[in-house]
Design an enzyme around this catalytic site. Structure first.
Site, PDB file in Angstrom:
ATOM      1  N   ASP A  42     -10.855   3.293   4.382  1.00 38.99           N
ATOM      2  CA  ASP A  42     -11.351   1.914   4.277  1.00 38.99           C
ATOM      3  C   ASP A  42     -12.870   1.872   4.106  1.00 38.99           C
ATOM      4  O   ASP A  42     -13.417   0.852   3.694  1.00 38.99           O
ATOM      5  CB  ASP A  42     -11.018   1.136   5.560  1.00 38.99           C
ATOM      6  CG  ASP A  42      -9.681   0.420   5.488  1.00 38.99           C
ATOM      7  OD1 ASP A  42      -9.347  -0.098   4.402  1.00 38.99           O
ATOM      8  OD2 ASP A  42      -8.998   0.365   6.523  1.00 38.99           O
ATOM      9  N   LYS A  65       0.844  -1.207   0.000  1.00 39.76           N
ATOM     10  CA  LYS A  65       0.000   0.000   0.000  1.00 39.76           C
ATOM     11  C   LYS A  65       0.875   1.252   0.000  1.00 39.76           C
ATOM     12  O   LYS A  65       0.585   2.221  -0.711  1.00 39.76           O
ATOM     13  CB  LYS A  65      -0.948  -0.019   1.212  1.00 39.76           C
ATOM     14  CG  LYS A  65      -2.073  -1.048   1.064  1.00 39.76           C
ATOM     15  CD  LYS A  65      -2.899  -1.233   2.334  1.00 39.76           C
ATOM     16  CE  LYS A  65      -3.909  -2.369   2.150  1.00 39.76           C
ATOM     17  NZ  LYS A  65      -4.697  -2.686   3.367  1.00 39.76           N
ATOM     18  N   GLN A 107      -4.697  -1.289   9.810  1.00 43.16           N
ATOM     19  CA  GLN A 107      -4.719  -2.599   9.145  1.00 43.16           C
ATOM     20  C   GLN A 107      -5.353  -3.646  10.063  1.00 43.16           C
ATOM     21  O   GLN A 107      -5.019  -3.735  11.245  1.00 43.16           O
ATOM     22  CB  GLN A 107      -3.283  -3.004   8.763  1.00 43.16           C
ATOM     23  CG  GLN A 107      -3.167  -4.333   8.017  1.00 43.16           C
ATOM     24  CD  GLN A 107      -3.742  -4.313   6.604  1.00 43.16           C
ATOM     25  OE1 GLN A 107      -3.939  -3.259   6.009  1.00 43.16           O
ATOM     26  NE2 GLN A 107      -4.034  -5.472   6.063  1.00 43.16           N
TER      27      GLN A 107
HETATM   28  N1  GUN Z   1      -7.325  -6.505   6.148  1.00 42.47           N
HETATM   29  C1  GUN Z   1      -7.718  -7.217   5.064  1.00 42.47           C
HETATM   30  N2  GUN Z   1      -8.261  -6.407   4.129  1.00 42.47           N
HETATM   31  C2  GUN Z   1      -8.197  -5.156   4.642  1.00 42.47           C
HETATM   32  C3  GUN Z   1      -8.593  -3.888   4.141  1.00 42.47           C
HETATM   33  O1  GUN Z   1      -9.141  -3.746   3.044  1.00 42.47           O
HETATM   34  N3  GUN Z   1      -8.349  -2.829   4.962  1.00 42.47           N
HETATM   35  C4  GUN Z   1      -7.776  -2.973   6.184  1.00 42.47           C
HETATM   36  N4  GUN Z   1      -7.599  -1.872   6.918  1.00 42.47           N
HETATM   37  N5  GUN Z   1      -7.399  -4.122   6.674  1.00 42.47           N
HETATM   38  C5  GUN Z   1      -7.614  -5.224   5.896  1.00 42.47           C
END
Ligand code: GUN
Length: 283
Positions: A115, A49, A93
Site C-alpha cells: 500500500d 483484489k 484493508q
Molecule cells: N481502503 C480504501 N482504499 C484503500 C487502499 O488503497 N488500501 C487499503 N489497504 N485500504 C483501502
C-alpha cells in the site's frame, strides 16, 4: 470542445499484462490481505483484489476476521505474515473500525508494504526517493503519462489531503516538477485555486464538487471520486466539465481500475526489493 476521456480500463489492462509477464519471470509471488469486520464495500474491494492478483499469477492469502477481532490479534497475524517467506506483499484493508490503524500500518514490514502507507515508505516519497508508493496516486501519474500531459512547470492543484490519495499524489506531481497546490475542506474560495490548474486532481469524496466554472479551458482533470448516490456511482467532478477540460477521467472506468493494477505492480516491486534485485532503503 469535448474532453478526451482518459481510459483507465485500457491502461490498467496493459499494466496487468506487463505484470503477468513479470510474475512469470520471477516465479512464485504471494499477496496477503487482512480484512476486519463486515463492511460490504471492503469485502467487495478485497474480492476484486484477489481476483486480479490470481489472474496475473500471484498467489493470495485471504484473512477475513470478525468485527470483534482485537488489535493485538491483528498485530500477531501481521507478525506472522512479516516473517512468512511465501508472502511478498501485505495489505491490511482500511478502514479497520475500533482499531488504531496507524499502529497496524506501522506493524507491516516496510518491504512488504504494497500500500505504501508505512511511515518509512511515506517518508521516502516525501524525501523525493519514492520506494513503495500508494497505488491510486501511482495510477493517476501513469494515466497522465499515457496521455502525454506535460507536468514539468505545469500548475497542478490537488483537492483533498488524505494519506491515501491527496498527499502522496501531490508529492508525485512535485517530483515531476509541477508547481503544486493542495486544497482541502478549509480552503477559502476553492474555485480561485482550481481555475489556475493545468492539471486538476480531485479526491475530496464529495459528489459533483467541481463544476465547469471551476475549471480552466484546456485543463487535464482527474476525478478520484467514487460516490454512491441515488443516481449510481458518481465522481467528485460534474460531467459538464468535459466541455471545458481537454482531458477528463470518467467515473467509473478512469482512476478506479488503475488502483488495483498498480497494487499488483507494487507486489512485483516488493518482491524485487525483498529478493535483493532492487536496494530497499534499510538503515
Ligand atoms: N481502503 C480504501 N482504499 C484503500 C487502499 O488503497 N488500501 C487499503 N489497504 N485500504 C483501502
Amino acid at each position: 470542445m469535448t474532453a478526451t476521456s482518459m481510459d483507465g480500463r485500457a491502461l490498467a489492462a496493459k499494466v496487468r499484462a506487463a505484470v503477468k509477464d513479470e510474475v512469470a519471470e520471477l516465479g512464485e509471488l504471494g499477496l496477503a490481505t487482512v480484512l476486519v469486520g463486515d463492511d460490504p464495500a471492503s469485502h467487495l474491494y478485497i474480492t476484486r483484489k484477489h481476483e486480479a492478483a490470481q489472474e496475473v499469477g500471484i498467489r493470495t492469502i485471504d484473512h477475513r476476521l470478525p468485527a470483534e477481532t482485537s488489535e493485538d490479534e491483528v498485530l500477531e497475524l501481521l507478525r506472522g505474515l512479516n516473517v512468512n517467506d511465501e508472502v511478498d506483499g501485505i495489505l491490511p484493508q482500511l478502514p479497520m473500525p475500533g482499531i488504531d490503524e496507524a499502529r497496524i500500518i506501522r506493524a507491516v514490514d516496510p518491504v512488504k508494504d504494497v500500500d505504501g502507507f508505512h511511515p518509512l515508505n511515506a517518508g521516502q516519497l516525501y524525501l523525493g526517493r519514492p520506494t513503495l508508493v500508494p497505488a491510486t496516486p501511482t495510477g493517476i501519474l501513469a494515466l497522465l503519462a499515457e496521455y502525454a500531459i506535460p507536468l514539468d512547470g505545469a500548475r497542478a492543484v490537488v483537492v483533498g489531503r488524505s494519506d491515501i490519495v491527496g498527499k502522496p499524489v501531490a508529492h508525485l506531481l512535485l517530483q515531476a516538477n509541477a508547481t503544486v497546490t493542495i486544497c482541502h475542506s478549509h480552503t477559502d474560495d476553492l474555485a480561485r485555486q482550481t481555475l489556475d490548474a493545468d492539471v486538476l486532481v480531485v479526491a475530496a469524496g464529495i459528489a459533483g464538487l467541481v463544476d465547469p466554472d471551476m475549471v480552466k479551458q484546456g485543463a487535464a482533470v482527474v476525478d478520484v471520486g467514487q460516490n454512491r448516490t441515488e443516481a449510481g456511482l458518481v465522481g467528485d467532478v460534474d460531467p459538464g466539465v468535459a466541455e471545458r477540460a481537454a482531458f477528463l477521467t470518467p467515473v467509473p472506468g478512469g482512476v478506479g481500475p488503475m488502483t488495483i493494477a498498480m497494487l499488483l505492480r507494487n507486489t512485483v516491486l516488493a518482491a524485487r526489493y525483498r529478493r535483493g534485485a532492487l536496494a530497499f532503503p534499510r538503515v
